[in-house]
Design a protein around this motif. Structure first.
Motif, PDB file in Angstrom:
ATOM      1  N   ASP A   1       0.880  -1.180   0.000  1.00  0.00           N
ATOM      2  CA  ASP A   1       0.000   0.000   0.000  1.00  0.00           C
ATOM      3  C   ASP A   1       0.914   1.227   0.000  1.00  0.00           C
ATOM      4  OD1 ASP A   1      -2.973   0.872   1.924  1.00  0.00           O
ATOM      5  OD2 ASP A   1      -1.628   2.154   0.744  1.00  0.00           O
TER       6      ASP A   1
ATOM      7  N   ILE B   1       1.860   5.055  -0.219  1.00  0.00           N
ATOM      8  CA  ILE B   1       1.164   6.293   0.128  1.00  0.00           C
ATOM      9  C   ILE B   1       2.106   7.470  -0.087  1.00  0.00           C
ATOM     10  CG2 ILE B   1       1.712   5.860   2.591  1.00  0.00           C
ATOM     11  CD1 ILE B   1      -0.755   7.583   3.304  1.00  0.00           C
ATOM     12  N   HIS B   2       1.581   8.558  -0.665  1.00  0.00           N
ATOM     13  CA  HIS B   2       2.414   9.745  -0.914  1.00  0.00           C
ATOM     14  C   HIS B   2       2.858  10.332   0.434  1.00  0.00           C
ATOM     15  CE1 HIS B   2       3.886  13.562  -2.380  1.00  0.00           C
ATOM     16  NE2 HIS B   2       3.680  13.181  -3.630  1.00  0.00           N
TER      17      HIS B   2
ATOM     18  N   ASP C   1       0.707  13.079   1.859  1.00  0.00           N
ATOM     19  CA  ASP C   1      -0.538  12.593   2.502  1.00  0.00           C
ATOM     20  C   ASP C   1      -0.237  12.068   3.901  1.00  0.00           C
ATOM     21  OD1 ASP C   1      -2.042  11.263  -0.555  1.00  0.00           O
ATOM     22  OD2 ASP C   1      -2.483  13.125   0.538  1.00  0.00           O
TER      23      ASP C   1
ATOM     24  N   THR D   1      -3.418   4.069   1.851  1.00  0.00           N
ATOM     25  CA  THR D   1      -4.443   4.555   0.910  1.00  0.00           C
ATOM     26  C   THR D   1      -5.626   3.593   0.835  1.00  0.00           C
ATOM     27  OG1 THR D   1      -3.524   3.307  -0.957  1.00  0.00           O
ATOM     28  CG2 THR D   1      -2.606   5.523  -0.551  1.00  0.00           C
TER      29      THR D   1
ATOM     30  N   ASN E   1      -5.310   1.029  -1.061  1.00  0.00           N
ATOM     31  CA  ASN E   1      -5.107   0.343  -2.358  1.00  0.00           C
ATOM     32  C   ASN E   1      -3.765  -0.383  -2.360  1.00  0.00           C
ATOM     33  OD1 ASN E   1      -7.404   1.781  -3.453  1.00  0.00           O
ATOM     34  ND2 ASN E   1      -6.049   3.580  -3.502  1.00  0.00           N
TER      35      ASN E   1
ATOM     36  N   THR F   1      -8.567   1.441   5.799  1.00  0.00           N
ATOM     37  CA  THR F   1      -8.369   2.805   6.322  1.00  0.00           C
ATOM     38  C   THR F   1      -9.651   3.370   6.936  1.00  0.00           C
ATOM     39  OG1 THR F   1      -8.962   3.718   4.172  1.00  0.00           O
ATOM     40  CG2 THR F   1      -6.616   3.302   4.575  1.00  0.00           C
TER      41      THR F   1
ATOM     42  N   ASN G   1      -9.839   7.040   8.481  1.00  0.00           N
ATOM     43  CA  ASN G   1     -10.603   8.047   7.735  1.00  0.00           C
ATOM     44  C   ASN G   1     -11.699   8.635   8.621  1.00  0.00           C
ATOM     45  OD1 ASN G   1     -10.523   6.029   4.707  1.00  0.00           O
ATOM     46  ND2 ASN G   1      -9.021   7.474   5.449  1.00  0.00           N
TER      47      ASN G   1
ATOM     48  N   LYS H   1      -7.905  11.482   4.762  1.00  0.00           N
ATOM     49  CA  LYS H   1      -7.901  10.455   3.716  1.00  0.00           C
ATOM     50  C   LYS H   1      -6.761  10.760   2.739  1.00  0.00           C
ATOM     51  CE  LYS H   1     -11.259   8.185   0.553  1.00  0.00           C
ATOM     52  NZ  LYS H   1     -10.592   6.887   0.731  1.00  0.00           N
ATOM     53  N   ALA H   2      -6.030   9.737   2.332  1.00  0.00           N
ATOM     54  CA  ALA H   2      -4.958   9.956   1.342  1.00  0.00           C
ATOM     55  C   ALA H   2      -5.593  10.376   0.019  1.00  0.00           C
ATOM     56  CB  ALA H   2      -4.160   8.666   1.171  1.00  0.00           C
ATOM     57  N   GLU H   3      -4.967  11.316  -0.673  1.00  0.00           N
ATOM     58  CA  GLU H   3      -5.577  11.849  -1.902  1.00  0.00           C
ATOM     59  C   GLU H   3      -4.767  11.580  -3.166  1.00  0.00           C
ATOM     60  OE1 GLU H   3      -7.283  15.708   0.609  1.00  0.00           O
ATOM     61  OE2 GLU H   3      -5.583  15.912  -0.755  1.00  0.00           O
TER      62      GLU H   3
ATOM     63  N   THR I   1      -2.428  10.079  -6.199  1.00  0.00           N
ATOM     64  CA  THR I   1      -2.434   8.820  -6.974  1.00  0.00           C
ATOM     65  C   THR I   1      -1.022   8.237  -7.068  1.00  0.00           C
ATOM     66  OG1 THR I   1      -1.898   9.969  -9.030  1.00  0.00           O
ATOM     67  CG2 THR I   1      -4.253   9.802  -8.453  1.00  0.00           C
TER      68      THR I   1
END
Ligand code: WQD
Length: 343
Positions: A237, A239-240, A243, A271, A273, A311, A315, A321-323, A325
């Motif tokens: 998973d 994540i930026h 974020d 995220t 995902n 999450t 959340n 929430k991670a935004e 992509t």
């Protein structure tokens, strides 16, 4: 200039620490960085000032040094909270030098909590990791999933530090804590002025990709394509890092405002995902237009097959929430690599 208050960021010249410091300053906090520069560079303080327009104060000392820690808290009063990043964090290295990892990661945590008790600093956000889950039985993994035997001394120090924090709070210490369980932070601030700065050969996937694309590394090795995943490569998973940084501001403000539901909480910061190694490579090639030289080799010992976060709780409770992509993550990592090499 009046600010919302003072926040101490240990490890603040590091990858996640520097991104969190930028967000804290931009949200009106005064940041005091403590870092021993064992795995980061002092020029990152200049870059933080360049991005945010405000220079955080910087104290170079090791959290193992109790005298310096005590002097710091004697000289800096009215601290609203501490966000604790400083730790050794290379999984493979921790297998080679476990005693360094146990001393560095655990004793610094103990010293910091003792100093907070002595100097009445209450709010604490801890940098934990999804590593505590090992290979979850169910995916996505929730915060209630069982913590499994750690795959490395590094992972074990994260588990033990969560227990140290929880037990300290349960003992009646006037401390409130949130453990944030990160998944895989990658990417960099859009300015390209701060980012991941691994020393030597990178252990992690993203810096190895960007260094290969730049020509510093000959070829990326993909550690295994025979896993029971759709394309055979491991799933994580990602994540930026921006974020992830923002989640820390929400967490420390939850404690400052007293909206925490118990005095020890933990949240997955991902995220939700999962992406495979091949999907990250495809994203990098798509977002940057650069062809990547890679080959598949044997599995890396200690790697789990697949993990991604549930999450829901984070959340809902944090209102965060991670935004960003995956393509934004891989492109920003490349832009940082270019800026850093051409600086
Ligand atoms: C990701 C995937 C590798 C390098 C660890 C820690 C975690 C955090 C991040 C510190 C895996 C594959 C990697 C390469 C590859 N640590 N890979 N070739 O292992 O998921 O997480 O680092 O903050 O706590 O557990 O991250 O980036 O090393 O690996 O194929 O050259 O990329 O096999 O599937 P990992 P990673």
């Amino acid at each position: 200039m009046t600010t919302k208050g003072k926040i101490v960021v240990t490890g603040g010249t590091g990858y996640i620490g520097s991104h969190t410091t930028v967000e804290l300053i931009q949200q009106g906090y005064e940041v005091l960085i403590i870092d021993n520069l064992s795995n980061s560079e002092a020029f990152i303080v200049d870059r933080i000032e360049q991005i945010s327009g405000v220079r955080p104060s910087f104290f170079e000392f090791d959290l193992l040094d109790q005298e310096k820690m005590d002097a710091f808290f004697n000289q800096n009063k009215d601290i609203q909270g501490v966000i604790h990043f400083a730790a050794a964090k290379a999984v493979g290295e921790s297998v080679q030098i476990p005693l360094h990892y146990y001393r560095n990661n655990l004793v610094t945590m103990i010293n910091l909590l003792e100093a907070m008790k002595k100097h009445q600093v209450v709010n604490f956000v801890f940098s934990s990791s999804c590593t505590v889950y090992g290979q979850p039985d169910q995916l996505p993994v929730t915060e209630n999933a069982p913590v499994k035997p750690a795959e490395s001394p590094y992972g074990y120090t994260k588990q033990v530090n969560e227990a140290i924090l929880n037990d300290t709070i349960k003992s009646g210490a006037n401390i409130k804590g949130i453990a944030l369980r990160y998944f895989n932070p990658i990417g960099a601030h859009h300015s390209g002025l701060i980012g991941e700065l691994p020393r030597g050969v990178p252990n992690n996937l993203m810096p190895f990709i960007t260094q290969t694309a730049y020509g510093i590394r000959e070829q990326l090795r993909v550690f295994g394509s025979d896993y029971s995943t759709p394309d055979g490569s491991c799933i994580r998973d990602y994540i930026h890092v921006v974020d992830l940084a923002k989640a820390h501001i929400v967490a420390i403000e939850r404690l400052i405002k007293g909206t925490n539901k118990s005095n020890y909480e933990m949240f997955n910061i991902g995220t939700g995902n999962g992406f495979s190694v091949f999907e990250v490579i495809q994203s990098f090639e798509r977002s940057t237009g650069k062809k990547l030289n890679y080959k598949v080799v044997d599995r890396r010992p200690g790697d789990i097959e697949q993990i991604w976060a549930d999450t829901t709780i984070g959340n809902k409770e944090l209102g965060w929430k991670a935004e960003k992509t995956l393509d934004e993550m891989t492109l920003s990592a490349w832009q940082w690599e270019l800026n850093y090499r051409n600086k």
